[in-house]
Motif scaffolding. Structure first.
Motif, PDB file in Angstrom:
ATOM      1  N   ASP A 144     -28.179   0.910  -3.340  1.00  0.00           N
ATOM      2  CA  ASP A 144     -27.747   0.859  -4.736  1.00  0.00           C
ATOM      3  C   ASP A 144     -26.232   0.900  -4.904  1.00  0.00           C
ATOM      4  OD1 ASP A 144     -30.361   0.679  -5.612  1.00  0.00           O
ATOM      5  OD2 ASP A 144     -30.495   2.787  -6.207  1.00  0.00           O
ATOM      6  N   TRP A 145     -25.516   1.553  -3.979  1.00  0.00           N
ATOM      7  CA  TRP A 145     -24.067   1.646  -4.160  1.00  0.00           C
ATOM      8  C   TRP A 145     -23.251   0.932  -3.082  1.00  0.00           C
ATOM      9  CZ3 TRP A 145     -20.692   3.914  -0.713  1.00  0.00           C
ATOM     10  CH2 TRP A 145     -21.241   4.741   0.257  1.00  0.00           C
ATOM     11  N   LEU A 146     -23.877   0.628  -1.945  1.00  0.00           N
ATOM     12  CA  LEU A 146     -23.109   0.026  -0.846  1.00  0.00           C
ATOM     13  C   LEU A 146     -23.683  -1.332  -0.457  1.00  0.00           C
ATOM     14  CD1 LEU A 146     -20.740   0.475   1.152  1.00  0.00           C
ATOM     15  CD2 LEU A 146     -22.365   1.623   2.672  1.00  0.00           C
ATOM     16  N   LEU A 182     -30.910   4.628  -1.787  1.00  0.00           N
ATOM     17  CA  LEU A 182     -29.713   4.962  -2.562  1.00  0.00           C
ATOM     18  C   LEU A 182     -28.472   4.274  -1.991  1.00  0.00           C
ATOM     19  CD1 LEU A 182     -30.376   8.759  -3.255  1.00  0.00           C
ATOM     20  CD2 LEU A 182     -30.791   6.803  -4.776  1.00  0.00           C
ATOM     21  N   GLU A 216     -17.070   3.807  -7.437  1.00  0.00           N
ATOM     22  CA  GLU A 216     -17.530   3.675  -8.826  1.00  0.00           C
ATOM     23  C   GLU A 216     -19.053   3.560  -8.858  1.00  0.00           C
ATOM     24  OE1 GLU A 216     -15.865   3.755 -11.790  1.00  0.00           O
ATOM     25  OE2 GLU A 216     -14.063   4.288 -10.659  1.00  0.00           O
ATOM     26  N   LYS A 217     -19.588   2.714  -7.990  1.00  0.00           N
ATOM     27  CA  LYS A 217     -21.052   2.535  -7.927  1.00  0.00           C
ATOM     28  C   LYS A 217     -21.735   3.822  -7.469  1.00  0.00           C
ATOM     29  CE  LYS A 217     -21.076  -2.418  -6.945  1.00  0.00           C
ATOM     30  NZ  LYS A 217     -21.442  -3.434  -5.954  1.00  0.00           N
ATOM     31  N   LEU A 218     -21.127   4.514  -6.509  1.00  0.00           N
ATOM     32  CA  LEU A 218     -21.681   5.766  -6.015  1.00  0.00           C
ATOM     33  C   LEU A 218     -21.768   6.792  -7.145  1.00  0.00           C
ATOM     34  CD1 LEU A 218     -22.723   7.546  -3.694  1.00  0.00           C
ATOM     35  CD2 LEU A 218     -20.337   8.063  -3.145  1.00  0.00           C
ATOM     36  N   GLU A 219     -20.737   6.862  -7.971  1.00  0.00           N
ATOM     37  CA  GLU A 219     -20.745   7.793  -9.112  1.00  0.00           C
ATOM     38  C   GLU A 219     -21.955   7.528 -10.010  1.00  0.00           C
ATOM     39  OE1 GLU A 219     -20.159  10.714 -11.587  1.00  0.00           O
ATOM     40  OE2 GLU A 219     -18.579  10.430 -10.107  1.00  0.00           O
ATOM     41  N   ALA A 220     -22.222   6.264 -10.300  1.00  0.00           N
ATOM     42  CA  ALA A 220     -23.349   5.909 -11.159  1.00  0.00           C
ATOM     43  C   ALA A 220     -24.677   6.270 -10.493  1.00  0.00           C
ATOM     44  CB  ALA A 220     -23.310   4.422 -11.493  1.00  0.00           C
ATOM     45  N   VAL A 221     -24.797   6.023  -9.188  1.00  0.00           N
ATOM     46  CA  VAL A 221     -26.030   6.340  -8.457  1.00  0.00           C
ATOM     47  C   VAL A 221     -26.264   7.842  -8.442  1.00  0.00           C
ATOM     48  CG1 VAL A 221     -27.088   6.315  -6.145  1.00  0.00           C
ATOM     49  CG2 VAL A 221     -26.033   4.236  -7.060  1.00  0.00           C
ATOM     50  N   PHE A 253     -16.883   0.720  -4.434  1.00  0.00           N
ATOM     51  CA  PHE A 253     -18.080   1.420  -3.942  1.00  0.00           C
ATOM     52  C   PHE A 253     -18.154   2.826  -4.536  1.00  0.00           C
ATOM     53  CE2 PHE A 253     -17.909  -1.289   0.144  1.00  0.00           C
ATOM     54  CZ  PHE A 253     -18.819  -2.211  -0.370  1.00  0.00           C
ATOM     55  N   ALA A 269     -27.209  10.533  -1.510  1.00  0.00           N
ATOM     56  CA  ALA A 269     -26.782   9.166  -1.794  1.00  0.00           C
ATOM     57  C   ALA A 269     -26.119   8.499  -0.587  1.00  0.00           C
ATOM     58  CB  ALA A 269     -25.832   9.147  -2.985  1.00  0.00           C
TER      59      ALA A 269
END
Length: 138
Positions: free
Chosen positions: A32-34, A29, A129-134, A127, A23
């Protein structure tokens, strides 16, 4: 030399380091989070991060230790010196009993950059939080 400040965010993920590493280093990827990017996991590679807010960050891969550590410059040019930033972001992955501890450090905030420092502190939490979901779905 002037003193600079560092934002540090640490978070535990219930995923293997290899999954987090993907990720952090695969462009689709990362987007998607950054941010949108043209990242390539090669030492010395110059790339850009493009925020939805219209900003462009000029970056260069400075350290690449697979599944352990990634660092790149994070430079934002701005006419207002309070927002222009030359910094380095370092991701350190440490295996834990339940998965991986991720430490994110962004260094290089000048004392007069209180707004940028505060924004980065809040931004990295978002970021993560978004990384966790990705990572959970990747």
């Amino acid at each position: 030399m002037s003193e600079t400040r560092t934002v540090v965010i640490e978070r535990d993920f219930e995923h293997a380091p290899e999954k987090l590493w993907r990720a952090l280093t695969q462009p689709a990827l990362i987007e998607d989070w950054l941010m949108r990017n043209d990242f390539v996991p090669e030492l010395g590679h110059k790339f850009t991060l493009r925020g939805d807010w219209g900003g462009v960050l000029d970056c260069e891969v400075l350290a690449l230790e697979p599944i352990t550590r990634l660092a790149y410059s994070w430079n934002f040019a701005n006419d207002d010196p309070a927002y222009a930033l030359e910094s380095v972001v370092t991701f350190t992955l440490t295996p834990s009993a339940t998965g991986t501890r991720l430490r994110v450090e962004q260094t290089g905030f000048r004392p007069d950059q209180k707004a940028a420092y505060g924004g980065a502190h809040a931004g990295w939490k978002g970021f993560m939080e978004k990384l966790e979901a990705v990572v959970a779905r990747a």
